[in-house]
Design a protein around this motif. Structure first.
Motif, PDB file in Angstrom:
ATOM      1  N   GLY A 194       0.800  -1.223   0.000  1.00 37.84           N
ATOM      2  CA  GLY A 194       0.000   0.000   0.000  1.00 37.84           C
ATOM      3  C   GLY A 194       0.829   1.268   0.000  1.00 37.84           C
ATOM      4  O   GLY A 194       0.309   2.361  -0.189  1.00 37.84           O
ATOM      5  N   ASP A 195       2.158   1.145   0.244  1.00 38.67           N
ATOM      6  CA  ASP A 195       3.046   2.315   0.242  1.00 38.67           C
ATOM      7  C   ASP A 195       3.502   2.604  -1.185  1.00 38.67           C
ATOM      8  O   ASP A 195       3.585   1.702  -2.011  1.00 38.67           O
ATOM      9  CB  ASP A 195       4.292   2.056   1.086  1.00 38.67           C
ATOM     10  CG  ASP A 195       4.014   2.069   2.575  1.00 38.67           C
ATOM     11  OD1 ASP A 195       2.914   2.481   2.986  1.00 38.67           O
ATOM     12  OD2 ASP A 195       4.915   1.649   3.333  1.00 38.67           O
ATOM     13  N   LEU A 196       3.812   3.868  -1.437  1.00 38.72           N
ATOM     14  CA  LEU A 196       4.438   4.211  -2.709  1.00 38.72           C
ATOM     15  C   LEU A 196       5.289   5.452  -2.532  1.00 38.72           C
ATOM     16  O   LEU A 196       5.065   6.267  -1.649  1.00 38.72           O
ATOM     17  CB  LEU A 196       3.404   4.418  -3.823  1.00 38.72           C
ATOM     18  CG  LEU A 196       2.450   5.608  -3.740  1.00 38.72           C
ATOM     19  CD1 LEU A 196       3.001   6.786  -4.516  1.00 38.72           C
ATOM     20  CD2 LEU A 196       1.119   5.199  -4.330  1.00 38.72           C
ATOM     21  N   ARG A 197       6.280   5.538  -3.387  1.00 40.70           N
ATOM     22  CA  ARG A 197       7.135   6.725  -3.451  1.00 40.70           C
ATOM     23  C   ARG A 197       7.272   7.071  -4.918  1.00 40.70           C
ATOM     24  O   ARG A 197       7.419   6.200  -5.767  1.00 40.70           O
ATOM     25  CB  ARG A 197       8.507   6.455  -2.842  1.00 40.70           C
ATOM     26  CG  ARG A 197       8.483   6.363  -1.340  1.00 40.70           C
ATOM     27  CD  ARG A 197       9.857   6.640  -0.746  1.00 40.70           C
ATOM     28  NE  ARG A 197       9.756   6.703   0.687  1.00 40.70           N
ATOM     29  CZ  ARG A 197      10.047   5.696   1.503  1.00 40.70           C
ATOM     30  NH1 ARG A 197      10.479   4.552   1.024  1.00 40.70           N
ATOM     31  NH2 ARG A 197       9.925   5.836   2.799  1.00 40.70           N
ATOM     32  N   VAL A 198       7.237   8.371  -5.197  1.00 42.73           N
ATOM     33  CA  VAL A 198       7.330   8.835  -6.579  1.00 42.73           C
ATOM     34  C   VAL A 198       8.623   9.640  -6.719  1.00 42.73           C
ATOM     35  O   VAL A 198       8.908  10.523  -5.899  1.00 42.73           O
ATOM     36  CB  VAL A 198       6.103   9.711  -6.954  1.00 42.73           C
ATOM     37  CG1 VAL A 198       6.219  10.215  -8.374  1.00 42.73           C
ATOM     38  CG2 VAL A 198       4.819   8.940  -6.750  1.00 42.73           C
ATOM     39  N   HIS A 199       9.381   9.320  -7.764  1.00 39.24           N
ATOM     40  CA  HIS A 199      10.625  10.027  -8.054  1.00 39.24           C
ATOM     41  C   HIS A 199      10.540  10.535  -9.490  1.00 39.24           C
ATOM     42  O   HIS A 199      10.301   9.767 -10.414  1.00 39.24           O
ATOM     43  CB  HIS A 199      11.831   9.100  -7.916  1.00 39.24           C
ATOM     44  CG  HIS A 199      12.070   8.654  -6.520  1.00 39.24           C
ATOM     45  ND1 HIS A 199      13.249   8.870  -5.879  1.00 39.24           N
ATOM     46  CD2 HIS A 199      11.281   7.991  -5.633  1.00 39.24           C
ATOM     47  CE1 HIS A 199      13.180   8.364  -4.657  1.00 39.24           C
ATOM     48  NE2 HIS A 199      11.992   7.824  -4.489  1.00 39.24           N
ATOM     49  N   ALA A 200      10.737  11.836  -9.650  1.00 33.68           N
ATOM     50  CA  ALA A 200      10.733  12.445 -10.985  1.00 33.68           C
ATOM     51  C   ALA A 200      11.677  13.630 -10.950  1.00 33.68           C
ATOM     52  O   ALA A 200      11.416  14.601 -10.241  1.00 33.68           O
ATOM     53  CB  ALA A 200       9.330  12.901 -11.368  1.00 33.68           C
ATOM     54  N   GLU A 201      12.758  13.556 -11.697  1.00 33.80           N
ATOM     55  CA  GLU A 201      13.783  14.602 -11.724  1.00 33.80           C
ATOM     56  C   GLU A 201      14.045  15.116 -10.314  1.00 33.80           C
ATOM     57  O   GLU A 201      14.608  14.410  -9.507  1.00 33.80           O
ATOM     58  CB  GLU A 201      13.408  15.712 -12.705  1.00 33.80           C
ATOM     59  CG  GLU A 201      13.398  15.254 -14.148  1.00 33.80           C
ATOM     60  CD  GLU A 201      12.942  16.330 -15.105  1.00 33.80           C
ATOM     61  OE1 GLU A 201      12.887  17.512 -14.730  1.00 33.80           O
ATOM     62  OE2 GLU A 201      12.636  15.962 -16.259  1.00 33.80           O
ATOM     63  N   SER A 202      13.619  16.328  -9.992  1.00 36.61           N
ATOM     64  CA  SER A 202      13.904  16.886  -8.666  1.00 36.61           C
ATOM     65  C   SER A 202      12.715  16.747  -7.711  1.00 36.61           C
ATOM     66  O   SER A 202      12.728  17.317  -6.629  1.00 36.61           O
ATOM     67  CB  SER A 202      14.293  18.363  -8.797  1.00 36.61           C
ATOM     68  OG  SER A 202      13.203  19.087  -9.337  1.00 36.61           O
ATOM     69  N   VAL A 203      11.718  15.971  -8.105  1.00 37.49           N
ATOM     70  CA  VAL A 203      10.520  15.812  -7.274  1.00 37.49           C
ATOM     71  C   VAL A 203      10.566  14.467  -6.561  1.00 37.49           C
ATOM     72  O   VAL A 203      10.831  13.436  -7.180  1.00 37.49           O
ATOM     73  CB  VAL A 203       9.236  15.901  -8.140  1.00 37.49           C
ATOM     74  CG1 VAL A 203       8.010  15.642  -7.305  1.00 37.49           C
ATOM     75  CG2 VAL A 203       9.160  17.245  -8.828  1.00 37.49           C
TER      76      VAL A 203
END
Length: 192
Positions: free
Chosen positions: A158-167
């Motif tokens: 149920g956990d998530l992490r989002v990585h996008a360039e500097s975000v």
């Protein structure tokens, strides 16, 4: 020696003082009653002022005692609110985690929402999920080029992490529930 003619001797007779008259029994009683009343009034006024001062001192002492009682109660109330918030986050996290396992489309909708939040300008976006969650939602998602799911064994279901360039977005259940709890407490006027 004789008295000169120019000096006359004046002998005046002063009237005799009147005989000493003692007060009557009624007059003595009236004097005593008046003195007693005057003493009582004077003593009563002083006693009243002393009583008022004592009452003010006792009120200040009681207020100090009440203040000493209320400080620990406020501290205890804050601890209880914090403990209840922590318990609420744990219970809600367990329930939401089970809901994601039972209905993977809920987690797929959350992933889509996270991707819409950070996508734009053709960014490379990586959504990190527990490996079991990836297996459960892969068939439900159609990711465009530049967006991908990545397994992360440090995350719970149920956990998530989002990585996008500097975000970087921490979408763990714990972080999302704590943010929701903080919002509720701020609206209620409490501190998280």
């Amino acid at each position: 020696m004789g008295v000169p003619d120019e000096i006359e001797t004046i002998t005046a007779h002063e009237p005799a003082p009147p005989p000493l008259q003692l007060p009557t029994l009624e007059e003595v009683q009236a004097i005593r009653d008046a003195a007693q009343d005057e003493g009582f009034q004077q003593g009563h006024g002083e006693g009243y002022a002393q009583g008022q001062a004592e009452v003010r001192r006792l009120i200040a002492q009681i207020e100090g005692i009440l203040d000493n009682f209320s400080r620990p109660l406020v501290r205890l109330e804050n601890e209880v609110v914090g403990a209840l918030g922590e318990l609420s986050v744990r219970i809600a996290g367990a329930l939401i985690g089970r809901a994601y396992e039972a209905d993977p489309s809920l987690l797929a909708a959350l992933v889509n929402e996270a991707l819409e939040t950070v996508s734009g300008a053709q960014r490379e976006v990586e959504v990190r999920l527990h490996p079991d969650d990836i297996a459960a939602i892969s068939a439900l998602l159609a990711l465009p080029e530049g967006q991908r799911l990545a397994p992360d064994t440090s995350l719970s279901r149920g956990d998530l992490r989002v990585h996008a360039e500097s975000v970087r977005i921490d979408g763990t259940l714990d972080a999302r529930l704590r943010a929701a709890l903080g919002t509720v407490l701020r609206r209620a006027g409490a501190t998280p």
